[in-house]
Design a protein around this motif. Structure first.
Motif, mmCIF file in Angstrom:
data_model
loop_
_atom_site.group_PDB
_atom_site.id
_atom_site.type_symbol
_atom_site.label_atom_id
_atom_site.label_comp_id
_atom_site.label_asym_id
_atom_site.label_seq_id
_atom_site.Cartn_x
_atom_site.Cartn_y
_atom_site.Cartn_z
ATOM 1 N N TYR A 29 -10.260 -118.660 4.574
ATOM 2 C CA TYR A 29 -11.624 -118.557 4.745
ATOM 3 C C TYR A 29 -11.948 -119.943 5.277
ATOM 4 N N LYS A 30 -12.923 -119.854 6.400
ATOM 5 C CA LYS A 30 -13.399 -121.213 6.818
ATOM 6 C C LYS A 30 -14.596 -121.780 5.924
ATOM 7 N N ALA A 31 -14.639 -122.920 5.848
ATOM 8 C CA ALA A 31 -15.822 -123.306 4.847
ATOM 9 C C ALA A 31 -17.200 -122.907 5.645
ATOM 10 N N GLU A 32 -17.207 -122.659 7.054
ATOM 11 C CA GLU A 32 -18.371 -122.352 7.939
ATOM 12 C C GLU A 32 -17.994 -121.648 9.054
ATOM 13 N N TRP A 52 -29.023 -111.820 8.839
ATOM 14 C CA TRP A 52 -27.677 -111.655 8.658
ATOM 15 C C TRP A 52 -26.773 -112.726 7.984
ATOM 16 N N SER A 53 -27.102 -114.027 8.089
ATOM 17 C CA SER A 53 -26.524 -114.841 7.593
ATOM 18 C C SER A 53 -27.090 -115.068 6.049
ATOM 19 N N ASP A 54 -28.369 -114.995 6.111
ATOM 20 C CA ASP A 54 -28.724 -115.053 4.417
ATOM 21 C C ASP A 54 -28.037 -113.987 3.482
ATOM 22 N N LEU A 55 -28.178 -112.805 4.135
ATOM 23 C CA LEU A 55 -27.886 -111.509 3.199
ATOM 24 C C LEU A 55 -26.307 -111.779 3.038
ATOM 25 N N VAL A 56 -25.357 -112.194 3.971
ATOM 26 C CA VAL A 56 -23.985 -112.336 3.920
ATOM 27 C C VAL A 56 -23.619 -113.391 2.891
ATOM 28 N N LYS A 57 -24.253 -114.250 3.028
ATOM 29 C CA LYS A 57 -24.326 -115.630 2.014
ATOM 30 C C LYS A 57 -24.490 -115.319 0.697
ATOM 31 N N GLU A 58 -25.549 -114.178 0.404
ATOM 32 C CA GLU A 58 -25.820 -114.076 -0.992
ATOM 33 C C GLU A 58 -24.975 -112.867 -1.398
ATOM 34 N N ARG A 59 -24.644 -112.090 -0.702
ATOM 35 C CA ARG A 59 -23.835 -110.770 -1.273
ATOM 36 C C ARG A 59 -22.368 -111.181 -1.421
ATOM 37 N N GLY A 62 -21.681 -116.910 -1.546
ATOM 38 C CA GLY A 62 -21.385 -118.241 -0.823
ATOM 39 C C GLY A 62 -19.789 -118.186 -0.204
ATOM 40 N N ARG A 63 -19.003 -117.100 -0.325
ATOM 41 C CA ARG A 63 -18.117 -117.160 0.271
ATOM 42 C C ARG A 63 -17.803 -117.172 2.084
ATOM 43 N N ILE A 64 -18.868 -116.373 2.513
ATOM 44 C CA ILE A 64 -18.801 -116.465 3.967
ATOM 45 C C ILE A 64 -20.296 -117.224 4.165
ATOM 46 N N ASN A 65 -20.300 -118.366 4.992
ATOM 47 C CA ASN A 65 -21.253 -118.997 5.437
ATOM 48 C C ASN A 65 -21.302 -118.918 6.988
ATOM 49 N N MET A 66 -22.396 -118.548 7.364
ATOM 50 C CA MET A 66 -22.290 -118.284 8.921
ATOM 51 C C MET A 66 -23.504 -119.455 9.503
ATOM 52 N N LYS A 67 -23.364 -120.229 10.237
ATOM 53 C CA LYS A 67 -24.030 -121.349 10.733
ATOM 54 C C LYS A 67 -24.725 -120.753 12.226
ATOM 55 N N ALA A 259 -13.210 -105.743 1.260
ATOM 56 C CA ALA A 259 -14.659 -105.884 0.343
ATOM 57 C C ALA A 259 -15.682 -106.738 1.138
ATOM 58 N N ASP A 260 -15.216 -107.776 1.640
ATOM 59 C CA ASP A 260 -16.057 -108.830 2.253
ATOM 60 C C ASP A 260 -16.395 -108.229 3.600
ATOM 61 N N GLN A 261 -15.447 -107.703 4.492
ATOM 62 C CA GLN A 261 -15.830 -106.991 5.692
ATOM 63 C C GLN A 261 -16.869 -105.750 5.634
ATOM 64 N N ALA A 262 -16.854 -105.289 4.397
ATOM 65 C CA ALA A 262 -17.936 -104.284 4.204
ATOM 66 C C ALA A 262 -19.497 -104.876 3.899
ATOM 67 N N ILE A 263 -19.198 -106.044 3.203
ATOM 68 C CA ILE A 263 -20.331 -106.634 3.031
ATOM 69 C C ILE A 263 -21.137 -107.370 4.365
ATOM 70 N N VAL A 264 -20.347 -107.735 5.369
ATOM 71 C CA VAL A 264 -20.665 -108.218 6.630
ATOM 72 C C VAL A 264 -21.201 -107.261 7.263
ATOM 73 N N ARG A 265 -20.507 -106.273 7.315
ATOM 74 C CA ARG A 265 -20.859 -104.882 8.167
ATOM 75 C C ARG A 265 -22.323 -104.320 7.908
ATOM 76 N N GLN A 266 -22.609 -104.102 6.592
ATOM 77 C CA GLN A 266 -24.059 -103.682 5.895
ATOM 78 C C GLN A 266 -24.802 -104.620 5.926
ATOM 79 N N ALA A 267 -24.732 -105.810 5.965
ATOM 80 C CA ALA A 267 -25.626 -106.905 6.172
ATOM 81 C C ALA A 267 -25.792 -106.942 7.483
ATOM 82 N N ALA A 268 -25.144 -106.823 8.551
ATOM 83 C CA ALA A 268 -25.506 -106.554 9.875
ATOM 84 C C ALA A 268 -26.497 -105.532 10.298
#
Ligand code: X2X
Length: 344
Positions: A29-32, A52-59, A62-67, A259-268
């Motif tokens: 995983y990248k830091a950002e 999208w970024s806020d939801l992913v970070k929260e869900r 903090g494992r996935i931070n999108m700037k 699991a993280d893929q599912a989170i990113v998809r649902q957040a989108a």
């Protein structure tokens, strides 16, 4: 002493085991992550990226931070290169317009076919139906992972010269268009003098008067106060609307746990729904408050009658026919059928 040494060596073994047993993906995983956008907040488009970024970070805790990188700054503002940059990994993810990616993915020109989608129900019939699924399959084959739809919106015409009610009024007018060839074709067919340029270049060109007009969703007119750069005339003609698509680079996607893929998809999906509502706000109500706001800026707002609109439909028909073949007749036929069958 002995006990302490045993404990210490046990701890060392546990630490070593921990490293071995930790999921490989966690280490990759990248830091950002870098998210590309043309328009940033406060536009609906920019909000789409932010939510999208806020939801992913929260869900993901903090494992996935999108700037956010608005202004397509990762590729120096050259928005028609965004799709290639996504594929190459210069960009990790994007909320992008179908217009900007259509030079690489010809099927995306579907949404730019003049007057294909007469209303929001028609837009939804395409993006939320089988046509939308087909487009997602094409995007997937083209090398990115598509997750959800958003919306830039109906692109209305603005200019500094005169009221436009007919193709004759548009004659010879210098109109900035996006760097996607179908737009040059359409505006040439209507008698205008189209100039292709990026959005970054369009703003100074409007200010200096190098171009007379442009077309974009009306929220942008209000946010940028386009009347202050001489745009005194607006014509609503609803000739096309560009959807947005939330996508992730394939290598980045596969580096994440399911699991993280599912989170990113649902957040989108969640961010897309919210954003579409925001993009339509003020335009779907009967009294169209956005048009009133623009008129209050001293701008002449012209809403075409059905007959006036028909003249533009007719004059752009050869462009529609030409581009139908490029997009693919089967896909366009499916889209026409979906539009005809839509619930109004
Ligand atoms: O360049 C434009 O006109 C814009 C901002 O709408 C797009 O990126 C398609």
């Amino acid at each position: 002493m002995k006990l302490r040494r045993t404990l210490l060596s046990l701890l060392a073994v546990a630490a070593a085991l921990g490293t071995v047993l930790a999921p490989a993906s966690a280490q990759t995983y990248k830091a950002e992550y870098r998210m590309s956008l043309v328009l940033g907040p406060p536009t609906p488009w920019g909000q789409a990226g932010k939510v999208w970024s806020d939801l992913v970070k929260e869900r993901t805790q903090g494992r996935i931070n999108m700037k956010l990188y608005p202004g397509v700054s990762l590729i120096q503002g050259d928005q028609t290169r965004e799709f290639s940059a996504l594929r190459q990994g210069v960009i990790d993810m994007a909320v992008g317009s179908t217009i900007n990616w259509s030079p690489q993915v010809k099927e995306l020109n579907l949404f730019s076919l003049p007057f294909l989608m007469p209303d929001y129900a028609a837009v939804d019939a395409l993006t939320q139906g089988d046509v939308g699924k087909k487009i997602f399959q094409t995007l997937d084959k083209s090398g990115v992972v598509p997750l959800a739809w958003g919306e830039n919106g109906y692109r209305e015409l603005t200019n500094s010269k005169r009221v436009i009610k007919s193709p004759e009024d548009l004659k010879g007018m210098k109109i900035r268009v996006v760097g996607s060839p179908i737009f040059s074709d359409m505006f040439s067919a209507m008698g205008a003098n189209p100039t292709q340029m990026s959005w970054a270049d369009a703003q100074p060109a409007l200010s200096s008067g190098a171009v007379d007009g442009q077309e974009n969703p009306l929220f942008l007119f209000t946010i940028l106060k386009m009347h202050t750069v001489g745009q005194k005339f607006v014509t609503t003609w609803g000739y096309m609307a560009d959807p947005l698509v939330f996508v992730v680079n394939k290598d980045i996607w596969t580096s994440w746990t399911p699991a993280d893929q599912a989170i990113v998809r649902q957040a989108a999906v969640d961010a897309g729904k919210l954003e579409i509502a925001q993009a339509r706000k003020g335009l779907i109500e009967a009294d169209k408050p956005v048009l009133k706001d623009i008129a209050a800026m001293g701008v002449t707002v012209t809403q075409l009658t059905a007959a006036e609109r028909e003249a533009f439909v007719k004059i752009t028909r050869p462009v529609y026919t030409k581009w139908k073949a490029t997009v693919g007749a089967d896909l366009v036929n499916a889209a026409e059928a979906a539009v005809a069958a839509r619930k109004k």
